[in-house]
Scaffold this active site. Structure first.
Site, PDB file in Angstrom:
ATOM      1  N   ASP A 181      33.038  63.009  67.154  1.00  0.00           N
ATOM      2  CA  ASP A 181      31.659  62.524  67.322  1.00  0.00           C
ATOM      3  C   ASP A 181      30.739  63.557  66.690  1.00  0.00           C
ATOM      4  O   ASP A 181      31.213  64.593  66.190  1.00  0.00           O
ATOM      5  CB  ASP A 181      31.329  62.293  68.813  1.00  0.00           C
ATOM      6  CG  ASP A 181      30.237  61.236  69.006  1.00  0.00           C
ATOM      7  OD1 ASP A 181      29.144  61.403  68.436  1.00  0.00           O
ATOM      8  OD2 ASP A 181      30.482  60.250  69.716  1.00  0.00           O
ATOM      9  N   TYR A 235      20.791  45.380  63.232  1.00  0.00           N
ATOM     10  CA  TYR A 235      22.129  45.601  63.824  1.00  0.00           C
ATOM     11  C   TYR A 235      23.013  44.372  63.608  1.00  0.00           C
ATOM     12  O   TYR A 235      24.153  44.480  63.139  1.00  0.00           O
ATOM     13  CB  TYR A 235      21.937  45.883  65.313  1.00  0.00           C
ATOM     14  CG  TYR A 235      23.191  45.988  66.147  1.00  0.00           C
ATOM     15  CD1 TYR A 235      24.113  47.008  65.946  1.00  0.00           C
ATOM     16  CD2 TYR A 235      23.423  45.084  67.193  1.00  0.00           C
ATOM     17  CE1 TYR A 235      25.245  47.118  66.751  1.00  0.00           C
ATOM     18  CE2 TYR A 235      24.546  45.194  68.004  1.00  0.00           C
ATOM     19  CZ  TYR A 235      25.455  46.206  67.773  1.00  0.00           C
ATOM     20  OH  TYR A 235      26.568  46.309  68.578  1.00  0.00           O
TER      21      TYR A 235
HETATM   22  P1  NAD Z   1      27.076  54.309  71.709  1.00  0.00           P
HETATM   23  O1  NAD Z   1      25.741  54.380  71.067  1.00  0.00           O
HETATM   24  O2  NAD Z   1      27.179  54.541  73.171  1.00  0.00           O
HETATM   25  O3  NAD Z   1      28.084  55.295  70.998  1.00  0.00           O
HETATM   26  C1  NAD Z   1      28.113  55.478  69.621  1.00  0.00           C
HETATM   27  C2  NAD Z   1      28.627  56.871  69.348  1.00  0.00           C
HETATM   28  O4  NAD Z   1      28.627  57.049  67.932  1.00  0.00           O
HETATM   29  C3  NAD Z   1      27.750  57.955  69.965  1.00  0.00           C
HETATM   30  O5  NAD Z   1      28.532  58.830  70.745  1.00  0.00           O
HETATM   31  C4  NAD Z   1      27.145  58.644  68.761  1.00  0.00           C
HETATM   32  O6  NAD Z   1      26.951  60.036  68.940  1.00  0.00           O
HETATM   33  C5  NAD Z   1      28.168  58.362  67.686  1.00  0.00           C
HETATM   34  N1  NAD Z   1      27.581  58.451  66.347  1.00  0.00           N
HETATM   35  C6  NAD Z   1      26.351  58.052  65.956  1.00  0.00           C
HETATM   36  N2  NAD Z   1      26.158  58.363  64.661  1.00  0.00           N
HETATM   37  C7  NAD Z   1      27.290  58.950  64.222  1.00  0.00           C
HETATM   38  C8  NAD Z   1      27.689  59.514  62.991  1.00  0.00           C
HETATM   39  N3  NAD Z   1      26.867  59.548  61.933  1.00  0.00           N
HETATM   40  N4  NAD Z   1      28.938  60.030  62.888  1.00  0.00           N
HETATM   41  C9  NAD Z   1      29.755  60.041  63.960  1.00  0.00           C
HETATM   42  N5  NAD Z   1      29.432  59.548  65.165  1.00  0.00           N
HETATM   43  C10 NAD Z   1      28.200  59.016  65.294  1.00  0.00           C
HETATM   44  O7  NAD Z   1      27.689  52.886  71.329  1.00  0.00           O
HETATM   45  P2  NAD Z   1      28.830  52.086  72.116  1.00  0.00           P
HETATM   46  O8  NAD Z   1      28.143  51.216  73.085  1.00  0.00           O
HETATM   47  O9  NAD Z   1      29.880  53.002  72.563  1.00  0.00           O
HETATM   48  O10 NAD Z   1      29.341  51.148  70.937  1.00  0.00           O
HETATM   49  C11 NAD Z   1      30.502  51.452  70.212  1.00  0.00           C
HETATM   50  C12 NAD Z   1      30.740  50.342  69.209  1.00  0.00           C
HETATM   51  O11 NAD Z   1      30.914  49.103  69.914  1.00  0.00           O
HETATM   52  C13 NAD Z   1      29.582  50.126  68.240  1.00  0.00           C
HETATM   53  O12 NAD Z   1      30.081  49.805  66.973  1.00  0.00           O
HETATM   54  C14 NAD Z   1      28.857  48.945  68.834  1.00  0.00           C
HETATM   55  O13 NAD Z   1      28.184  48.213  67.848  1.00  0.00           O
HETATM   56  C15 NAD Z   1      29.985  48.153  69.426  1.00  0.00           C
HETATM   57  N6  NAD Z   1      29.534  47.281  70.498  1.00  0.00           N
HETATM   58  C16 NAD Z   1      29.115  47.813  71.684  1.00  0.00           C
HETATM   59  C17 NAD Z   1      28.645  46.964  72.672  1.00  0.00           C
HETATM   60  C18 NAD Z   1      28.158  47.496  73.989  1.00  0.00           C
HETATM   61  O14 NAD Z   1      27.659  46.716  74.817  1.00  0.00           O
HETATM   62  N7  NAD Z   1      28.272  48.805  74.261  1.00  0.00           N
HETATM   63  C19 NAD Z   1      28.636  45.586  72.469  1.00  0.00           C
HETATM   64  C20 NAD Z   1      29.044  45.089  71.232  1.00  0.00           C
HETATM   65  C21 NAD Z   1      29.517  45.941  70.269  1.00  0.00           C
HETATM   66  C1  AKB Z   2      23.465  45.698  72.236  1.00  0.00           C
HETATM   67  O1  AKB Z   2      22.810  45.217  73.180  1.00  0.00           O
HETATM   68  O2  AKB Z   2      22.977  46.049  71.159  1.00  0.00           O
HETATM   69  C2  AKB Z   2      24.955  45.785  72.410  1.00  0.00           C
HETATM   70  C3  AKB Z   2      25.622  44.604  71.800  1.00  0.00           C
HETATM   71  C4  AKB Z   2      25.698  43.338  72.563  1.00  0.00           C
HETATM   72  O3  AKB Z   2      26.080  44.676  70.692  1.00  0.00           O
HETATM   73  N1  AKB Z   2      25.246  45.929  73.796  1.00  0.00           N
END
Ligand code: NAD
Ligand code: AKB
Length: 316
Positions: free
Chosen positions: A34, A141
């Site tokens: 990260d 996004y």
């Molecule tokens: P998050 O924002 O909690 O975590 C993302 C991580 O990526 C962070 O720890 C951040 O420090 C790291 N990051 C950001 N820029 C970076 C870079 N340049 N290089 C390396 N690391 C970097 O997001 P999340 O909720 O854990 O989501 C993870 C994935 O799942 C994403 O691709 C997101 O689109 C997808 N997703 C999440 C959800 C959700 O509800 N959490 C829903 C749909 C999809």
């Molecule tokens: C967001 O709200 O952006 C995420 C997702 C549904 O991708 N939790």
């Protein structure tokens, strides 16, 4: 055993996926990465490398040093934060995916990259959205996730890259806080209720969105990655579903445990994003192709979240 690299391992999903993969495959088989120099304590038990995924030389150095064969690429800017700086959200979400997909043409054997319900937009049907439908996302996004899905399918068709993907709903877990999405309210609300504080929700009380408990999401991810290759028939990204609820319906469920919990609704710019997303998703292709089954509905989610958080949150 093939070594695994997780990009974005300290985020909401990455924290839980790292812990689960290390428990399954052994701590030294999973290299967490990260932006930060040191990982938080919870993911600290195992190899960790600082990595900005926009630095592709550093990414390739880590791939070689650890002889990585599988990559879970989770780093992204999510829906709400993406609107603050759309150009940067596009750059991070797209450039990083292309860097990882290119690695899939050489040494990396398998890639996981998450998509989202954000690929859908206001022209998409609201209920039971099928796998293939009108998309037209409205956020940077969502646009980046839809483009990413097309790139995944392109790299699979053209170069045979084994990249697998799920369109997650809003994810709700207790081990890490969410990082800038529209569905984040569904985590914040628990922290407020358990601290005996009131909550000002940025989404209207009746807005229904698809959601999933983190344990189901992590299990779906690993099941998809471990499915035999001939069962993975969707190479853009699979629809995935568990439950749908509104801020009011989760509040009603939380009040079964905290009857005095107070919530107010003050929608902000995130309401428009929520309005553009569907209320429910048809994930029958994931169920038919590789046997996906969710385990948590709303009552189980609420009971489990409260069970885990109540001993860690200070009551005000
Ligand atoms: P998050 O924002 O909690 O975590 C993302 C991580 O990526 C962070 O720890 C951040 O420090 C790291 N990051 C950001 N820029 C970076 C870079 N340049 N290089 C390396 N690391 C970097 O997001 P999340 O909720 O854990 O989501 C993870 C994935 O799942 C994403 O691709 C997101 O689109 C997808 N997703 C999440 C959800 C959700 O509800 N959490 C829903 C749909 C999809
Ligand atoms: C967001 O709200 O952006 C995420 C997702 C549904 O991708 N939790």
């Amino acid at each position: 055993m093939d070594k695994i690299l997780i990009i974005g391992a300290c985020g909401q999903l990455g924290t839980e996926l790292t812990l689960k993969l290390r428990a399954m495959k052994g701590r030294d088989s999973v290299v967490a990465t990260d932006l930060q120099n040191e990982p938080p304590k919870i993911v600290g038990d195992g190899p960790y490398e600082p990595l900005n995924i926009l630095d592709s030389d550093r990414f390739h150095e880590i791939l070689s040093t650890h002889d990585i064969k599988e990559v879970y690429h989770l780093a992204a800017i999510l829906s709400a934060k993406g609107e603050d700086n759309p150009k940067f959200a596009w750059k991070l979400n797209m450039e990083s995916l292309l860097t990882v997909l290119e690695a899939g043409r050489n040494k990396v054997k398998k890639i996981y990259w998450p998509s989202s319900i954000a690929v859908f937009g206001k022209d998409t049907p609201k209920e039971n959205v099928p796998q293939k439908t009108i998309m037209n996302p409205d956020t940077v996004y969502g646009i980046s996730k839809l483009a990413g899905e097309r790139w995944c399918e392109y790299y699979f068709q053209k170069y045979g890259v084994d990249v697998r993907s799920l369109r997650y709903p809003g994810l709700i877990g207790y081990k890490a806080m969410p990082g800038g999405g529209t569905t984040d309210y569904a985590v914040h609300v628990f922290h407020k209720a358990i601290a005996r504080e009131s909550y000002e929700c940025f989404i209207e009380e009746g807005t229904v969105l698809p959601m999933m408990y983190m344990e189901d999401a992590v299990r779906a991810t690993i099941e998809l990655m471990e499915a035999p290759i001939d069962q993975v028939k969707v190479r853009s990204s699979y629809n995935l579903a568990a439950m749908s609820f509104s801020p009011m319906s989760i509040t009603t469920e939380i009040r079964k445990h905290y009857p005095d919990f107070k919530i107010t609704f003050v929608p902000d710019y995130r309401q428009k994003i929520a309005n553009s997303w569907p209320a429910s998703i048809d994930d029958s292709e994931a169920r038919a192709d590789w046997g996906w089954r969710h385990e948590y509905g709303l009552p189980e989610l609420v009971e489990t979240m409260i069970g885990h958080l109540k001993d860690t949150i200070v009551v005000s």
